[in-house]
Design a protein around this motif. Sequence first.
Motif, mmCIF file in Angstrom:
data_model
loop_
_atom_site.group_PDB
_atom_site.id
_atom_site.type_symbol
_atom_site.label_atom_id
_atom_site.label_comp_id
_atom_site.label_asym_id
_atom_site.label_seq_id
_atom_site.Cartn_x
_atom_site.Cartn_y
_atom_site.Cartn_z
ATOM 1 N N LYS A 36 0.830 -1.203 0.000
ATOM 2 C CA LYS A 36 0.000 0.000 0.000
ATOM 3 C C LYS A 36 0.865 1.254 0.000
ATOM 4 O O LYS A 36 1.950 1.260 0.559
ATOM 5 C CB LYS A 36 -0.887 -0.003 1.237
ATOM 6 C CG LYS A 36 -1.826 -1.181 1.264
ATOM 7 C CD LYS A 36 -2.684 -1.140 2.494
ATOM 8 C CE LYS A 36 -3.621 -2.333 2.469
ATOM 9 N NZ LYS A 36 -4.587 -2.305 3.513
ATOM 10 N N ASP A 38 -0.152 4.301 1.280
ATOM 11 C CA ASP A 38 -0.316 4.900 2.590
ATOM 12 C C ASP A 38 -1.249 4.008 3.403
ATOM 13 O O ASP A 38 -2.348 3.705 2.975
ATOM 14 C CB ASP A 38 -0.818 6.339 2.530
ATOM 15 C CG ASP A 38 -1.970 6.543 1.578
ATOM 16 O OD1 ASP A 38 -1.957 5.906 0.516
ATOM 17 O OD2 ASP A 38 -2.873 7.331 1.885
ATOM 18 N N CYS A 39 -0.763 3.590 4.546
ATOM 19 C CA CYS A 39 -1.466 2.610 5.371
ATOM 20 C C CYS A 39 -1.752 3.213 6.734
ATOM 21 O O CYS A 39 -0.912 3.908 7.306
ATOM 22 C CB CYS A 39 -0.596 1.358 5.504
ATOM 23 S SG CYS A 39 -1.273 0.097 6.593
ATOM 24 N N TYR A 40 -2.911 2.926 7.252
ATOM 25 C CA TYR A 40 -3.327 3.408 8.561
ATOM 26 C C TYR A 40 -2.412 2.865 9.660
ATOM 27 O O TYR A 40 -2.223 3.486 10.685
ATOM 28 C CB TYR A 40 -4.768 2.961 8.785
ATOM 29 C CG TYR A 40 -5.492 3.674 9.889
ATOM 30 C CD1 TYR A 40 -5.665 5.050 9.864
ATOM 31 C CD2 TYR A 40 -6.019 2.963 10.952
ATOM 32 C CE1 TYR A 40 -6.337 5.700 10.872
ATOM 33 C CE2 TYR A 40 -6.705 3.600 11.967
ATOM 34 C CZ TYR A 40 -6.854 4.966 11.923
ATOM 35 O OH TYR A 40 -7.523 5.598 12.933
ATOM 36 N N TYR A 41 -1.828 1.695 9.443
ATOM 37 C CA TYR A 41 -0.991 1.042 10.451
ATOM 38 C C TYR A 41 0.499 1.280 10.260
ATOM 39 O O TYR A 41 1.309 0.700 10.965
ATOM 40 C CB TYR A 41 -1.256 -0.473 10.462
ATOM 41 C CG TYR A 41 -2.510 -0.813 11.220
ATOM 42 C CD1 TYR A 41 -2.455 -1.126 12.559
ATOM 43 C CD2 TYR A 41 -3.749 -0.804 10.593
ATOM 44 C CE1 TYR A 41 -3.597 -1.432 13.267
ATOM 45 C CE2 TYR A 41 -4.900 -1.101 11.282
ATOM 46 C CZ TYR A 41 -4.816 -1.413 12.632
ATOM 47 O OH TYR A 41 -5.948 -1.706 13.328
ATOM 48 N N LYS A 62 1.392 0.306 17.890
ATOM 49 C CA LYS A 62 0.559 1.053 16.945
ATOM 50 C C LYS A 62 -0.921 0.844 17.222
ATOM 51 O O LYS A 62 -1.719 1.790 17.156
ATOM 52 C CB LYS A 62 0.900 0.648 15.505
ATOM 53 C CG LYS A 62 0.183 1.463 14.466
ATOM 54 C CD LYS A 62 0.586 2.917 14.541
ATOM 55 C CE LYS A 62 -0.071 3.723 13.451
ATOM 56 N NZ LYS A 62 0.404 5.093 13.415
ATOM 57 N N GLU A 63 -1.329 -0.387 17.539
ATOM 58 C CA GLU A 63 -2.739 -0.652 17.840
ATOM 59 C C GLU A 63 -3.183 0.096 19.090
ATOM 60 O O GLU A 63 -4.293 0.630 19.134
ATOM 61 C CB GLU A 63 -2.976 -2.147 17.985
ATOM 62 C CG GLU A 63 -2.956 -2.862 16.649
ATOM 63 C CD GLU A 63 -3.130 -4.360 16.755
ATOM 64 O OE1 GLU A 63 -2.861 -4.943 17.828
ATOM 65 O OE2 GLU A 63 -3.535 -4.957 15.742
ATOM 66 N N LEU A 66 -3.596 3.799 18.099
ATOM 67 C CA LEU A 66 -4.839 4.025 17.356
ATOM 68 C C LEU A 66 -6.059 3.926 18.272
ATOM 69 O O LEU A 66 -7.011 4.689 18.125
ATOM 70 C CB LEU A 66 -4.951 3.034 16.199
ATOM 71 C CG LEU A 66 -3.918 3.227 15.081
ATOM 72 C CD1 LEU A 66 -4.009 2.082 14.084
ATOM 73 C CD2 LEU A 66 -4.090 4.557 14.396
ATOM 74 N N ARG A 69 -6.547 7.122 20.241
ATOM 75 C CA ARG A 69 -7.106 8.229 19.448
ATOM 76 C C ARG A 69 -8.631 8.158 19.401
ATOM 77 O O ARG A 69 -9.292 9.174 19.366
ATOM 78 C CB ARG A 69 -6.580 8.172 18.018
ATOM 79 C CG ARG A 69 -5.157 8.579 17.881
ATOM 80 C CD ARG A 69 -4.760 8.571 16.433
ATOM 81 N NE ARG A 69 -3.339 8.754 16.280
ATOM 82 C CZ ARG A 69 -2.706 8.659 15.145
ATOM 83 N NH1 ARG A 69 -3.378 8.383 14.039
ATOM 84 N NH2 ARG A 69 -1.410 8.822 15.085
ATOM 85 N N LYS A 70 -9.174 6.961 19.395
ATOM 86 C CA LYS A 70 -10.632 6.806 19.345
ATOM 87 C C LYS A 70 -11.296 7.272 20.625
ATOM 88 O O LYS A 70 -12.462 7.633 20.628
ATOM 89 C CB LYS A 70 -10.986 5.335 19.075
ATOM 90 C CG LYS A 70 -10.599 4.872 17.704
ATOM 91 C CD LYS A 70 -10.932 3.426 17.508
ATOM 92 C CE LYS A 70 -10.447 2.961 16.138
ATOM 93 N NZ LYS A 70 -10.656 1.532 15.945
#
Length: 75
Positions: A36, A38-41, A62-63, A66, A69-70
């Motif tokens: 990819k 650009d990847c979210y992870y 990373k998880e 993320l 942030r939620k």
Amino acid sequence: MEILCSRCGIAEIQRDGKRWCLKYQLDVSDGAKEAKADCYYFIEPQFEDGEPMTVRENLMFKECELASRKMRGPV
């Protein structure tokens, strides 16, 4: 655009020299069709006390980032 997967902290180097995305379970070596742009992870390899963190530790880091942030937003 340069493929970021090949230098991501969650891309594990296999015995044959290819890189494998631990999150999406696909080949992300340079020139791989599934990689990819650009990847979210995407995460730069992280270091702790001067030692590089493992691929699994980078993914967990990373998880958690993320997930935190939620939880932000108006109360």
